[in-house]
Enzyme design. Structure first.
Site, PDB file in Angstrom:
ATOM      1  N   SER A  57      -6.051  30.136  -4.200  1.00  0.00           N
ATOM      2  CA  SER A  57      -7.060  29.910  -3.169  1.00  0.00           C
ATOM      3  C   SER A  57      -8.229  30.881  -3.161  1.00  0.00           C
ATOM      4  CB  SER A  57      -6.389  29.929  -1.785  1.00  0.00           C
ATOM      5  OG  SER A  57      -5.709  31.160  -1.581  1.00  0.00           O
ATOM      6  N   ALA A 147      -0.706  37.729  -4.701  1.00  0.00           N
ATOM      7  CA  ALA A 147      -0.892  39.056  -4.120  1.00  0.00           C
ATOM      8  C   ALA A 147      -0.550  38.940  -2.639  1.00  0.00           C
ATOM      9  CB  ALA A 147      -2.326  39.537  -4.305  1.00  0.00           C
ATOM     10  N   TYR A 242      -3.764  54.172  -7.859  1.00  0.00           N
ATOM     11  CA  TYR A 242      -3.506  52.817  -8.367  1.00  0.00           C
ATOM     12  C   TYR A 242      -2.479  52.803  -9.497  1.00  0.00           C
ATOM     13  CZ  TYR A 242      -4.202  47.892  -9.117  1.00  0.00           C
ATOM     14  OH  TYR A 242      -3.978  46.547  -9.214  1.00  0.00           O
TER      15      TYR A 242
END
Length: 405
Positions: A57, A147, A242
């Site tokens: 999406s 995610a 990260y």
């Protein structure tokens, strides 16, 4: 009613239906342009016919679905978990993105089926399999682009939560307010072992394996099927938060999983890859120390060099220059690095780009950030993910929460 962006703590809380639609149309138009260029190079690419996009999406997942459909005329099934508009609230950006994609695919005569639900659940896996069987589809590409902050294990029913934190020590770094440009320093506390483990359970490869196993057992994978998950590495300045942090541990697990799936798919001549992509503005990246500042400077440098890319540019290049290249005998010719990863972050990690970014970063202050960084470009990308600041959209015009495209 007209609608303006509601931003709190670098998070946009609402979306604009027509802005989301226009953003999807812009990505489709770009993809069609690339398809027309590629058509002039006969025999360069292999075909893709049926594509499953998990996390379809927004961002790279949406761009993947658009590229598959409008560059290769592929039938697509997409899965995402979005909220529709109600009488009191607008829907999520992904809800409107999916509606716009389905409408344009239908207009183009392309098969498109969007399933709204928890992709981590076995129920949604069963729904995808049922749709594939109903429409006589065998997937030759499965994109894994999920995610999420949470995942419920379908066997144990335990819910796990992911975090973006450093490991071993707290991490502090500069960031800025997206709407005002005001700079400040924020700190992310070091993760506990439990937080590390839970992040791997959510964002690692466990669910990716479960998807491929169930699709394979149901015989809805085509001969030669490829599956691709998306990752990020980034520069040294962001490694502590990260790549060497909780999310990096999950991405390392994802990369390990690619090797496992490569072996599983070998029986049908298939393959599995992790594609390392370029850093872009996302809901998550906007609230991570140092990342917004790095991206703003990176965008400035790459735009000056003419190499800047957004999601749709990245994914069109991924398909055309990595995934669907072919050898003279028609077999796949997917270029990878020494660890078997596709590197479509090559333009970001170009030594000349990184050297320039590294030179600029220590110089940035509240007084010069607007000149040393690309604040306007960062702000545009931030707002555009929710359908705002899109050229050609009248934001003074009344819109309906239940807009149908």
């Amino acid at each position: 009613m007209s609608i303006k962006p509601m931003v709190r703590s670098n998070i946009c809380l609402n979306s604009h239906p027509q802005g989301c639609r226009q953003a999807v149309l812009n990505q489709i138009a770009y993809t069609k342009e690339q398809k027309a260029k590629a058509a002039k190079i006969s025999g360069k690419h292999r075909a893709v016919k049926n594509v499953l996009v998990l996390g379809c999406s927004t961002g790279y997942g949406l761009a993947s679905r658009i590229a598959a459909a409008f560059a290769y005329d592929a039938a697509t099934i997409g899965v995402s978990f979005e909220k529709a508009g109600t009488e009191t609230k607008f829907g999520t950006p992904g809800w409107y993105n999916n509606m716009a994609f389905d409408a344009e695919a239908h207009n183009a005569g392309l098969f498109s089926h969007t399933i709204n639900g928890d992709a981590y659940s076995d129920e949604i896996k069963a729904e995808v399999i049922a749709s594939a069987r109903q429409h006589n589809i065998k997937f030759d590409l499965v994109i894994y682009s999920l995610a999420s902050p949470v995942r419920t294990d379908p066997v144990t029913k335990v819910m796990y939560k992911s975090v973006i934190k450093p490991i071993g020590a707290d991490f502090s770094g500069k960031t800025f307010d997206t709407m005002t440009g005001e700079m400040k320093e924020i700190t992310a506390p070091a993760a506990t072992q439990d937080e590390i483990d839970q992040t791997i359970k959510v964002m690692g490869g466990e669910d990716w394996i479960r998807w491929i196993d169930q699709l394979s057992d149901a015989d809805v994978l085509a001969q030669g099927c490829m599956t691709v998950a998306y990752s990020y590495i980034g520069p040294e300045v962001s490694q502590a938060i990260y790549r060497r942090g909780t999310i990096g541990m999950a991405k390392a697990d994802l990369e390990k999983t690619a090797g496992i799936l490569r072996e599983k798919l070998s029986g049908i001549g298939g393959n599995a890859f992790v594609s390392v992509n370029k850093g872009l503005v996302t809901r998550a990246s906007a609230v991570i120390p140092i990342i917004p500042l790095y991206l703003s400077v990176l965008f400035k440098v790459m735009k000056q060099k003419g190499t800047h890319e957004g999601c749709i540019e990245q994914i069109n290049r991924l398909f055309a220059e990595r995934l669907y290249l072919k050898n003279d005998d028609g077999t796949a010719a997917v270029p990878v690095d020494e660890e078997g990863r596709i590197r479509i972050d090559d333009l970001e990690m170009d030594p000349a780009v990184q050297a320039e970014v590294s030179k600029i970063m220590p110089q940035v202050t509240a007084e010069n950030i607007s000149t040393l960084g690309d604040l306007d470009g960062y702000k545009h990308d931030f707002l555009a993910t929710n359908g705002f600041d899109i050229s050609g959209v009248d934001y003074e015009k009344d819109v309906e929460r239940f807009d149908r495209f």
